[in-house]
Design a protein around this motif. Sequence first.
Motif, mmCIF file in Angstrom:
data_model
loop_
_atom_site.group_PDB
_atom_site.id
_atom_site.type_symbol
_atom_site.label_atom_id
_atom_site.label_comp_id
_atom_site.label_asym_id
_atom_site.label_seq_id
_atom_site.Cartn_x
_atom_site.Cartn_y
_atom_site.Cartn_z
ATOM 1 N N TYR A 32 0.858 -1.184 0.000
ATOM 2 C CA TYR A 32 0.000 0.000 0.000
ATOM 3 C C TYR A 32 0.895 1.235 0.000
ATOM 4 N N SER B 265 0.736 5.554 -0.509
ATOM 5 C CA SER B 265 -0.106 6.753 -0.552
ATOM 6 C C SER B 265 0.784 7.978 -0.671
ATOM 7 N N ALA C 216 -2.875 12.593 -2.023
ATOM 8 C CA ALA C 216 -3.625 11.401 -1.609
ATOM 9 C C ALA C 216 -3.823 10.371 -2.707
ATOM 10 N N TRP D 3 -2.975 6.944 -4.558
ATOM 11 C CA TRP D 3 -2.495 5.733 -3.913
ATOM 12 C C TRP D 3 -2.487 4.544 -4.867
ATOM 13 N N LYS E 277 -4.181 -1.053 4.771
ATOM 14 C CA LYS E 277 -4.946 0.196 4.682
ATOM 15 C C LYS E 277 -5.172 0.775 6.077
ATOM 16 N N SER F 183 -1.855 1.997 7.492
ATOM 17 C CA SER F 183 -1.445 3.283 6.911
ATOM 18 C C SER F 183 -2.209 4.437 7.563
ATOM 19 N N TYR G 102 5.566 10.439 1.394
ATOM 20 C CA TYR G 102 4.598 9.386 1.095
ATOM 21 C C TYR G 102 4.619 8.320 2.181
#
Length: 335
Positions: free
Chosen positions: A97, A99, A104, A106, A231, A234, A303
């Motif tokens: 993942y 981002s 934003a 991703w 997710k 993060s 990031y």
Amino acid sequence: RFRCDLVNNRHMTKFAKIILLFLLAVVTGGIYFWYEPISRFGERNTTPGYVSKDEEYPLINRSVIDKAGKHFIINFKPLRKDLEEISQKYNHKTYVYFSYLNNASWVGLNEREDFTAASTLKVPIAMTLLKAVEDGKLKLSDTYTLQELDLNDGFGELYKIGADEELSVAELMEIMLKNSDNTALNGILEVFRSIGIERPLESVYGFLGWEFTQKIPELGETPDYSKINLKTLSNVFISLYDAKYLSIEHSSLILEHLSKTEFNERVVTGVPSSVNVSHKIGTDAEENAYSDCGIIYSPNRHYILCLGSVGAEEESANQFMSEVSKAVYNYGINN
């Protein structure tokens, strides 16, 4: 006569100084407003009724108006292709993942599938601890005396000092985050119990929109590390980066500790040594589950990168994460 003239001269000198300071302020202010359009937008508009661009386009992102648009990357499709190719080289289960914090954008691969959280849970544990401090339930200067059952040699070396050692809450948190120390974690769990916090992860995960009701294990029990997905993991770091759950001071304190960890074999190996990385690893050798998640502070292009690997030895997992990290960093810097 001389005395009177001298007094009058002094009064005139003070009056002249006041006038001079007033004129200087007017001139300085005029220069500022005259050049303000140049400093921000690269052009000067002297037309009567001039309106600055941020006033003219109030619905547009200020960073774009201020010509920071070169740091806004929109197209990450090539990166996704690169990450898919890297993942396909490995026979075990992998998770990615990414981002991009400027806008934003991703990219995710298996990012919503659960795997063993392991020591990544120590970050939300620290968040719960500092929230208790902010709520007035304890102070970082409060102390805790290690018990025999707190000692754990699974991760970290705090156990070597033995029982009956007194440490402050601040010291326990720092050792837990920097060294991923299990003994420090056990001490913090006992601190929670003493102030009536039985479900230390419930508030944090509730804030993130994820249910978590696991209770603190009994003294001496091995914590049952729950599953987590990248997710959610993060979002833990995003809440610190944006200082949404904790104050700016306490959010920064956690990220500072995480930038000084001793575990540099995964995400960190993919970026130059000059780039700061605030991250937390997770390791469950019995299940061959390994992870690393954090914020990479590349110049003007911060990031979040969270990676996981299940079903392969640690060396292979580390290689996968290092390769992905390098690909992500290079893409972010070169586009």
